[in-house]
Design a protein around this motif. Structure first.
Motif, PDB file in Angstrom:
ATOM      1  N   SER A  73       0.843  -1.197   0.000  1.00 55.21           N
ATOM      2  CA  SER A  73       0.000   0.000   0.000  1.00 55.21           C
ATOM      3  C   SER A  73       0.878   1.247   0.000  1.00 55.21           C
ATOM      4  O   SER A  73       1.690   1.447   0.907  1.00 55.21           O
ATOM      5  CB  SER A  73      -0.911   0.011   1.223  1.00 55.21           C
ATOM      6  N   ALA A  74       0.711   2.098  -0.990  1.00 59.47           N
ATOM      7  CA  ALA A  74       1.496   3.333  -1.075  1.00 59.47           C
ATOM      8  C   ALA A  74       1.270   4.213   0.143  1.00 59.47           C
ATOM      9  O   ALA A  74       2.205   4.838   0.651  1.00 59.47           O
ATOM     10  CB  ALA A  74       1.155   4.085  -2.357  1.00 59.47           C
ATOM     11  N   ILE A  75       0.062   4.233   0.652  1.00 61.04           N
ATOM     12  CA  ILE A  75      -0.259   5.054   1.827  1.00 61.04           C
ATOM     13  C   ILE A  75       0.498   4.542   3.054  1.00 61.04           C
ATOM     14  O   ILE A  75       1.080   5.333   3.804  1.00 61.04           O
ATOM     15  CB  ILE A  75      -1.780   5.069   2.076  1.00 61.04           C
ATOM     16  N   GLU A  76       0.499   3.248   3.252  1.00 63.48           N
ATOM     17  CA  GLU A  76       1.187   2.665   4.407  1.00 63.48           C
ATOM     18  C   GLU A  76       2.697   2.824   4.294  1.00 63.48           C
ATOM     19  O   GLU A  76       3.379   3.097   5.289  1.00 63.48           O
ATOM     20  CB  GLU A  76       0.804   1.194   4.578  1.00 63.48           C
ATOM     21  N   VAL A  77       3.227   2.670   3.094  1.00 53.76           N
ATOM     22  CA  VAL A  77       4.664   2.857   2.881  1.00 53.76           C
ATOM     23  C   VAL A  77       5.046   4.308   3.168  1.00 53.76           C
ATOM     24  O   VAL A  77       6.040   4.585   3.844  1.00 53.76           O
ATOM     25  CB  VAL A  77       5.075   2.444   1.446  1.00 53.76           C
ATOM     26  N   GLU A  78       4.233   5.237   2.695  1.00 54.40           N
ATOM     27  CA  GLU A  78       4.501   6.653   2.942  1.00 54.40           C
ATOM     28  C   GLU A  78       4.483   6.957   4.441  1.00 54.40           C
ATOM     29  O   GLU A  78       5.355   7.676   4.944  1.00 54.40           O
ATOM     30  CB  GLU A  78       3.483   7.519   2.212  1.00 54.40           C
ATOM     31  N   LYS A  79       3.522   6.419   5.158  1.00 51.46           N
ATOM     32  CA  LYS A  79       3.436   6.622   6.608  1.00 51.46           C
ATOM     33  C   LYS A  79       4.716   6.112   7.292  1.00 51.46           C
ATOM     34  O   LYS A  79       5.280   6.774   8.155  1.00 51.46           O
ATOM     35  CB  LYS A  79       2.235   5.891   7.196  1.00 51.46           C
ATOM     36  N   LEU A  80       5.150   4.919   6.905  1.00 48.11           N
ATOM     37  CA  LEU A  80       6.340   4.336   7.500  1.00 48.11           C
ATOM     38  C   LEU A  80       7.575   5.181   7.213  1.00 48.11           C
ATOM     39  O   LEU A  80       8.363   5.458   8.109  1.00 48.11           O
ATOM     40  CB  LEU A  80       6.555   2.912   6.973  1.00 48.11           C
ATOM     41  N   LEU A  81       7.718   5.618   5.975  1.00 45.06           N
ATOM     42  CA  LEU A  81       8.884   6.410   5.611  1.00 45.06           C
ATOM     43  C   LEU A  81       8.910   7.746   6.341  1.00 45.06           C
ATOM     44  O   LEU A  81       9.975   8.231   6.727  1.00 45.06           O
ATOM     45  CB  LEU A  81       8.932   6.628   4.089  1.00 45.06           C
ATOM     46  N   LYS A  82       7.750   8.336   6.559  1.00 50.11           N
ATOM     47  CA  LYS A  82       7.688   9.596   7.306  1.00 50.11           C
ATOM     48  C   LYS A  82       8.127   9.397   8.752  1.00 50.11           C
ATOM     49  O   LYS A  82       8.779  10.258   9.331  1.00 50.11           O
ATOM     50  CB  LYS A  82       6.284  10.202   7.246  1.00 50.11           C
TER      51      LYS A  82
END
Length: 59
Positions: free
Chosen positions: A47-56
């Motif tokens: 999930s792009a949203i979950e990956v973005e959250k993790l990277l942030k």
């Protein structure tokens, strides 16, 4: 594997790190290296949203 004959964005919210063009696109979008993106996908899923959250969180 993506069907490049079909246009549109059916997978716009999913990251497939096995496709080089997707790996390049998402790495640039999130401003991370391809290896960092692969690790994030391994941890958070595709999930792009979950990956973005993790990277942030990691920054």
């Amino acid at each position: 594997m993506d069907n490049k004959q079909k246009t549109g964005n059916p997978d716009k919210d999913r990251i497939n790190v096995k496709e080089s063009y997707e790996l390049e696109y998402w790495s640039k979008k999130f401003k991370v290296t391809p290896d960092q993106l692969k690790q994030a996908v391994k941890s958070a899923g595709t999930s792009a949203i979950e990956v973005e959250k993790l990277l942030k969180k990691l920054k």
